[in-house]
Design an enzyme around this catalytic site. Sequence first.
Site, short mmCIF file in Angstrom:
data_model
loop_
_atom_site.label_atom_id
_atom_site.label_comp_id
_atom_site.label_asym_id
_atom_site.label_seq_id
_atom_site.Cartn_x
_atom_site.Cartn_y
_atom_site.Cartn_z
N CYS A 1 -25.85 25.47 28.49
CA CYS A 1 -25.24 25.61 29.82
C CYS A 1 -26.32 25.20 30.80
O CYS A 1 -27.47 25.61 30.66
CB CYS A 1 -24.80 27.05 30.05
SG CYS A 1 -24.33 27.42 31.76
N THR A 2 -25.96 24.38 31.79
CA THR A 2 -27.00 23.86 32.69
C THR A 2 -27.61 24.92 33.59
O THR A 2 -28.61 24.66 34.26
CB THR A 2 -26.46 22.70 33.55
OG1 THR A 2 -25.25 23.09 34.21
CG2 THR A 2 -26.19 21.47 32.68
N HIS A 3 -27.05 26.13 33.60
CA HIS A 3 -27.71 27.24 34.28
C HIS A 3 -28.95 27.71 33.52
O HIS A 3 -29.93 28.16 34.11
CB HIS A 3 -26.76 28.43 34.42
CG HIS A 3 -25.68 28.27 35.44
ND1 HIS A 3 -24.62 27.41 35.27
CD2 HIS A 3 -25.50 28.88 36.64
CE1 HIS A 3 -23.83 27.50 36.32
NE2 HIS A 3 -24.34 28.38 37.16
N ASP B 1 -20.43 20.39 38.68
CA ASP B 1 -20.66 21.60 37.89
C ASP B 1 -19.81 22.72 38.46
O ASP B 1 -19.30 22.64 39.58
CB ASP B 1 -22.13 22.00 37.88
CG ASP B 1 -22.44 23.12 36.88
OD1 ASP B 1 -21.67 23.29 35.92
OD2 ASP B 1 -23.43 23.84 37.08
N CYS C 1 -22.12 20.18 33.05
CA CYS C 1 -21.59 21.48 32.65
C CYS C 1 -21.13 21.38 31.20
O CYS C 1 -20.28 20.53 30.89
CB CYS C 1 -20.41 21.86 33.55
SG CYS C 1 -19.52 23.33 33.04
N TYR D 1 -16.70 29.50 34.68
CA TYR D 1 -15.57 28.96 33.91
C TYR D 1 -15.61 29.43 32.46
O TYR D 1 -14.64 29.27 31.73
CB TYR D 1 -15.63 27.43 33.89
CG TYR D 1 -15.15 26.70 35.12
CD1 TYR D 1 -15.10 27.30 36.37
CD2 TYR D 1 -14.76 25.37 35.02
CE1 TYR D 1 -14.69 26.61 37.49
CE2 TYR D 1 -14.34 24.66 36.13
CZ TYR D 1 -14.31 25.28 37.37
OH TYR D 1 -13.90 24.57 38.47
N GLY D 2 -16.74 29.96 32.01
CA GLY D 2 -16.97 30.19 30.59
C GLY D 2 -15.98 31.13 29.91
O GLY D 2 -15.77 31.02 28.71
N THR E 1 -19.35 23.56 29.56
CA THR E 1 -17.98 24.03 29.42
C THR E 1 -16.98 22.92 29.73
O THR E 1 -16.04 22.68 28.98
CB THR E 1 -17.74 25.24 30.34
OG1 THR E 1 -18.63 26.30 29.96
CG2 THR E 1 -16.31 25.74 30.24
#
Length: 264
Positions: free
Chosen positions: A187-189, A10, A74, A42-43, A76
């Site tokens: 998004c994995t966040h 990630d 991720c 990275y977005g 993205t």
Amino acid sequence: MDNRAIGVLDTGVGGLTAVRSLRALLPGEDIVFFADTARVPYGGRDTDEIRALSMDCARRLAERAEIKFLLVACGTITSACLAETGGAAGVEAAGVIAPAAEAAARASVTGRIGVLSTEATARTGAFPRALEAARPGVEVVSRGNSALVPLIEAGRISAGDAELERAVDEAAAPFISAGVDALILGCTHFPLLTERFRERLPGVELINSGAAGAGECARRLAEEGLLNPRSAGGSTRCLVTGDTEGFCRLADIFLGGAFTAEKA
């Protein structure tokens, strides 16, 4: 059977939501998590830059650990260069977009599904395409967001943080207006803010993209005969490009317990 580790990649700490799910699904597996915390987020980057950074990380992960499979945790990276990233690591790779889309397609009653992702992922249209493939005729409300990841990376996830609450309000607003009945946290966040979103979107099924990706990884390993024969006792190793102490503080929030991290 294969006792090599599963690699998880990630941009930052968000992929630990996928690691947490993998730990629950496959407790006997060793996991090596690589986080590019020095260069997150990275977005807002263009596709060529995302591809270059992701392949660099994959190569560095494969140099530091013997892995049998790569979970790209991720949205993205998955949308920009999943196959190339797996190729750079020398293994097959699974991402988070298709499995999350399939989970949302199953969960939605009305066929009106929201997607909250980074801006880079939203630009690719990867989630709407995956949703249309999973459920033709689906109505998709897709929005990119650049405000939440920096707050999460800074550890600001608690209720009462005024800036976070405003950011979540703004992120949730278009999905409230659209009346979606399922929302992919793409998004994995974002699953770390599940409770915040649940407060604003009561009755909406929230889809954890990291957990969906972990499920796909487990399925692929089983199908390909790559599971570790152990039923318990797997380890978690973390490699990070940025500050190790800050990462460990956040890892405690994501996974619980004390973690150490190595400089990648």
